[in-house]
Design a protein around this motif. Structure first.
Motif, PDB file in Angstrom:
ATOM      1  N   ARG A 129       0.707  -1.135  -0.062  1.00  0.00           N
ATOM      2  CA  ARG A 129       0.173   0.356   0.008  1.00  0.00           C
ATOM      3  C   ARG A 129       0.991   1.204  -0.082  1.00  0.00           C
ATOM      4  O   ARG A 129       0.828   2.381  -0.302  1.00  0.00           O
ATOM      5  CB  ARG A 129      -0.656   0.006   1.148  1.00  0.00           C
ATOM      6  N   GLN A 130       2.072   1.519   0.454  1.00  0.00           N
ATOM      7  CA  GLN A 130       2.753   2.739   0.830  1.00  0.00           C
ATOM      8  C   GLN A 130       3.588   2.570   0.463  1.00  0.00           C
ATOM      9  O   GLN A 130       3.634   3.728  -0.938  1.00  0.00           O
ATOM     10  CB  GLN A 130       4.108   2.915   2.023  1.00  0.00           C
ATOM     11  N   ALA A 131       3.939   1.370  -1.318  1.00  0.00           N
ATOM     12  CA  ALA A 131       4.714   1.499  -2.857  1.00  0.00           C
ATOM     13  C   ALA A 131       4.289   2.514  -3.537  1.00  0.00           C
ATOM     14  O   ALA A 131       4.801   2.996  -4.252  1.00  0.00           O
ATOM     15  CB  ALA A 131       4.944   0.006  -3.268  1.00  0.00           C
TER      16      ALA A 131
ATOM     17  N   GLY B 193      -9.319   1.945  -2.380  1.00  0.00           N
ATOM     18  CA  GLY B 193      -8.996   0.575  -2.977  1.00  0.00           C
ATOM     19  C   GLY B 193      -9.737  -0.539  -3.173  1.00  0.00           C
ATOM     20  O   GLY B 193     -11.247  -0.193  -2.845  1.00  0.00           O
ATOM     21  N   TYR B 194      -9.848  -1.566  -4.470  1.00  0.00           N
ATOM     22  CA  TYR B 194     -10.721  -1.904  -4.940  1.00  0.00           C
ATOM     23  C   TYR B 194     -10.225  -3.499  -4.321  1.00  0.00           C
ATOM     24  O   TYR B 194     -11.143  -3.503  -4.074  1.00  0.00           O
ATOM     25  CB  TYR B 194     -10.977  -1.577  -6.649  1.00  0.00           C
TER      26      TYR B 194
ATOM     27  N   GLY C 159      -6.609   6.221 -12.317  1.00  0.00           N
ATOM     28  CA  GLY C 159      -6.841   4.372 -11.772  1.00  0.00           C
ATOM     29  C   GLY C 159      -5.855   3.839 -12.150  1.00  0.00           C
ATOM     30  O   GLY C 159      -5.123   4.161 -13.034  1.00  0.00           O
ATOM     31  N   ALA C 160      -4.945   2.818 -10.908  1.00  0.00           N
ATOM     32  CA  ALA C 160      -4.414   2.223 -11.285  1.00  0.00           C
ATOM     33  C   ALA C 160      -3.345   1.287 -10.300  1.00  0.00           C
ATOM     34  O   ALA C 160      -4.751   0.578  -9.599  1.00  0.00           O
ATOM     35  CB  ALA C 160      -2.548   3.384 -10.531  1.00  0.00           C
ATOM     36  N   ARG C 161      -2.852   0.315 -11.392  1.00  0.00           N
ATOM     37  CA  ARG C 161      -2.744  -1.156 -10.519  1.00  0.00           C
ATOM     38  C   ARG C 161      -1.340  -1.112  -9.739  1.00  0.00           C
ATOM     39  O   ARG C 161      -0.714  -1.132 -10.919  1.00  0.00           O
ATOM     40  CB  ARG C 161      -3.466  -2.056 -11.352  1.00  0.00           C
ATOM     41  N   ILE C 162      -1.234  -1.499  -9.251  1.00  0.00           N
ATOM     42  CA  ILE C 162       0.588  -2.064  -8.848  1.00  0.00           C
ATOM     43  C   ILE C 162       0.730  -3.979  -8.475  1.00  0.00           C
ATOM     44  O   ILE C 162      -0.271  -4.141  -7.889  1.00  0.00           O
ATOM     45  CB  ILE C 162       0.927  -1.073  -7.525  1.00  0.00           C
ATOM     46  N   GLU C 163       1.785  -4.393  -9.053  1.00  0.00           N
ATOM     47  CA  GLU C 163       2.440  -5.579  -9.043  1.00  0.00           C
ATOM     48  C   GLU C 163       3.688  -5.734  -8.862  1.00  0.00           C
ATOM     49  O   GLU C 163       4.362  -5.257  -8.962  1.00  0.00           O
ATOM     50  CB  GLU C 163       2.836  -6.789 -10.422  1.00  0.00           C
ATOM     51  N   VAL C 164       3.679  -5.882  -7.385  1.00  0.00           N
ATOM     52  CA  VAL C 164       5.031  -6.168  -7.145  1.00  0.00           C
ATOM     53  C   VAL C 164       5.391  -7.506  -6.774  1.00  0.00           C
ATOM     54  O   VAL C 164       4.607  -8.996  -6.583  1.00  0.00           O
ATOM     55  CB  VAL C 164       5.034  -5.730  -5.536  1.00  0.00           C
ATOM     56  N   GLY C 165       6.861  -7.677  -6.625  1.00  0.00           N
ATOM     57  CA  GLY C 165       7.660  -9.543  -6.700  1.00  0.00           C
ATOM     58  C   GLY C 165       8.453  -8.542  -5.367  1.00  0.00           C
ATOM     59  O   GLY C 165       9.423  -7.301  -5.086  1.00  0.00           O
ATOM     60  N   LEU C 166       8.304  -9.637  -4.081  1.00  0.00           N
ATOM     61  CA  LEU C 166       9.272  -9.444  -2.040  1.00  0.00           C
ATOM     62  C   LEU C 166      10.602 -10.449  -2.320  1.00  0.00           C
ATOM     63  O   LEU C 166      10.324 -11.733  -2.562  1.00  0.00           O
ATOM     64  CB  LEU C 166       8.044  -9.644  -1.705  1.00  0.00           C
ATOM     65  N   SER C 167      11.881  -9.556  -2.228  1.00  0.00           N
ATOM     66  CA  SER C 167      12.614 -10.000  -1.984  1.00  0.00           C
ATOM     67  C   SER C 167      13.414  -9.899  -0.516  1.00  0.00           C
ATOM     68  O   SER C 167      12.827  -8.462  -0.270  1.00  0.00           O
ATOM     69  CB  SER C 167      13.517  -9.882  -2.958  1.00  0.00           C
TER      70      SER C 167
ATOM     71  N   SER D 120      -0.456  -7.470  -5.429  1.00  0.00           N
ATOM     72  CA  SER D 120      -0.607  -6.634  -5.745  1.00  0.00           C
ATOM     73  C   SER D 120      -1.599  -5.777  -5.226  1.00  0.00           C
ATOM     74  O   SER D 120      -2.250  -6.114  -4.256  1.00  0.00           O
ATOM     75  CB  SER D 120      -1.657  -7.021  -7.514  1.00  0.00           C
ATOM     76  N   LEU D 121      -2.176  -4.545  -5.954  1.00  0.00           N
ATOM     77  CA  LEU D 121      -2.890  -3.891  -5.427  1.00  0.00           C
ATOM     78  C   LEU D 121      -3.750  -2.454  -6.282  1.00  0.00           C
ATOM     79  O   LEU D 121      -2.599  -2.338  -7.318  1.00  0.00           O
ATOM     80  CB  LEU D 121      -2.333  -2.313  -4.054  1.00  0.00           C
ATOM     81  N   ARG D 122      -5.050  -2.771  -6.373  1.00  0.00           N
ATOM     82  CA  ARG D 122      -5.466  -1.435  -7.744  1.00  0.00           C
ATOM     83  C   ARG D 122      -6.179  -0.928  -6.952  1.00  0.00           C
ATOM     84  O   ARG D 122      -7.476  -1.122  -5.726  1.00  0.00           O
ATOM     85  CB  ARG D 122      -6.683  -2.794  -8.223  1.00  0.00           C
ATOM     86  N   VAL D 123      -6.517   0.354  -6.954  1.00  0.00           N
ATOM     87  CA  VAL D 123      -7.130   1.686  -6.484  1.00  0.00           C
ATOM     88  C   VAL D 123      -7.107   2.875  -7.069  1.00  0.00           C
ATOM     89  O   VAL D 123      -7.114   2.649  -9.003  1.00  0.00           O
ATOM     90  CB  VAL D 123      -5.970   2.356  -5.130  1.00  0.00           C
ATOM     91  N   VAL D 124      -7.866   3.524  -7.449  1.00  0.00           N
ATOM     92  CA  VAL D 124      -8.119   5.303  -7.530  1.00  0.00           C
ATOM     93  C   VAL D 124      -7.487   6.228  -6.746  1.00  0.00           C
ATOM     94  O   VAL D 124      -8.171   5.753  -5.585  1.00  0.00           O
ATOM     95  CB  VAL D 124     -10.189   4.406  -8.426  1.00  0.00           C
ATOM     96  N   ALA D 125      -6.998   7.218  -7.033  1.00  0.00           N
ATOM     97  CA  ALA D 125      -7.213   8.460  -6.049  1.00  0.00           C
ATOM     98  C   ALA D 125      -7.701   9.672  -7.356  1.00  0.00           C
ATOM     99  O   ALA D 125      -7.776   9.547  -8.603  1.00  0.00           O
ATOM    100  CB  ALA D 125      -5.656   8.918  -6.072  1.00  0.00           C
ATOM    101  N   LEU D 126      -8.562   9.956  -6.157  1.00  0.00           N
ATOM    102  CA  LEU D 126      -9.981  11.401  -6.522  1.00  0.00           C
ATOM    103  C   LEU D 126      -9.793  12.118  -5.940  1.00  0.00           C
ATOM    104  O   LEU D 126      -9.192  11.988  -5.031  1.00  0.00           O
ATOM    105  CB  LEU D 126     -11.360  10.798  -6.544  1.00  0.00           C
TER     106      LEU D 126
END
Length: 316
Positions: A53-55, A74-75, A114-122, A132-138
């Motif tokens: 979420r923070q990223a 958040g969606y 509206g955006a989506r982020i997909e991440v790999g953790l290491s 992943s996280l999908r949101v819209v900023a209004l």
């Protein structure tokens, strides 16, 4: 980060590798009031969720210049811990890296992003999760239209009930009574989400609806209670949350009772492949969020340090 307290900021830096591709650095604390390690020193999986979420928030403001005044809604969010052993807490804070890809889903500047982020953790170059996280900023006007509650106070009264009725923290995997967010409902198998409205982490700053991370905490606690009650075996391994997928379907009102229910409960044979739960959050007859989760027996490897190496960059 949309956090009021500096101590609750886990993202430390970000580097753009190419078009919509980033490395995001984060430091996880050795201990935390809410997101504390488990009995086997495994990192709390909700630390991963909060870091995702923070990223997203950081990249939106820092790289894509989404105005700081925009509201984030958040969606859906999902995460999976693929190598729990890599996330074992050691003698110092844990430096983790998110390999992130950004995707626009509904970009209509300057009002809507509206955006989506997909991440790999290491950790130290050792891949151990994805999410992943999908949101819209209004902007404020668009948010009020979507929210449909013009004139509503920014921070309403949370339906918290009597604190003494909350489930004992040990039964839901928490240490402090104030961290328990569950209260027994009126019927068997029904629970009420009743967080402490003064909780400094769950309600870090004013809000006019139930935050995604509060709903996720409710799902996590009900999942812990249900999975351990169903699979408890003398001397058997404890179950840990290894994946969750949350869909947010409607705003959760602060002043309305929120019921949490177990919609589907499946225990795999001999619990080797985990305990699968589908949970729901309802206000009245409206399903406001759902969560599909997996709880699995985790045996953390003892001794030795985590491998150290450079993170593997994504291809630009």
């Amino acid at each position: 980060m949309h956090r009021a307290a500096v101590a609750e900021v886990f993202v430390t830096d970000a580097v753009a590798l190419g078009r919509d591709c980033f490395l995001v650095g984060s430091q996880w604390p050795r201990d935390h009031a809410l997101y504390h390690p488990d009995a086997h020193r495994g990192s709390d999986p909700l630390l991963f969720a909060e870091t995702i979420r923070q990223a997203l928030v950081y990249l939106a403001h820092w790289h894509y210049e989404v105005p700081l005044s925009h509201r984030f809604v958040g969606y859906d969010m999902d995460f999976e811990i693929t190598d729990p052993g890599a996330l074992r807490v050691g003698g110092r804070p844990m430096p983790v890296v998110l390999e992130a890809r950004w995707q626009w889903t509904d970009r209509r500047p300057p009002r809507r992003y509206g955006a989506r982020i997909e991440v790999g953790l290491s950790v130290g170059g050792r891949s151990c999760g994805r999410g992943s996280l999908r949101v819209v900023a209004l902007d404020e006007r668009s948010y009020r239209i979507v929210r449909g509650r013009v004139g509503r106070a920014e921070s309403g009264a949370v339906a918290c009930g009597e604190p003494h009725r909350r489930v004992e923290p040990g039964l839901v995997g928490r240490l402090r009574h104030k961290d328990s967010v569950l209260v027994h409902g009126s019927t068997a198998g029904e629970w009420l989400l009743r967080p402490d409205p003064e909780h400094a982490i769950l309600f870090d700053h004013p809000t006019d609806h139930l935050p995604l991370m509060v709903l996720l905490e409710g799902f996590r606690q009900l999942g812990h209670l249900t999975a351990h009650a169903a699979t408890a075996q003398p001397g058997g391994p404890a179950l840990a949350l290894v994946s969750a997928a949350v869909d947010c379907l409607a705003f959760g009102e602060l002043d309305a009772p929120t019921r949490l229910v177990v919609a589907e409960d499946e225990t795999a044979a001999e619990t080797r492949s985990g305990h699968r739960l589908r949970l729901g959050a309802l206000q009245g007859d409206t399903l406001i969020a759902s969560c599909a989760s997996v709880w699995a027996p985790v045996r953390h490897v003892t001794g030795g340090d985590r491998p150290v190496g450079p993170p593997v960059p994504c291809q630009a």
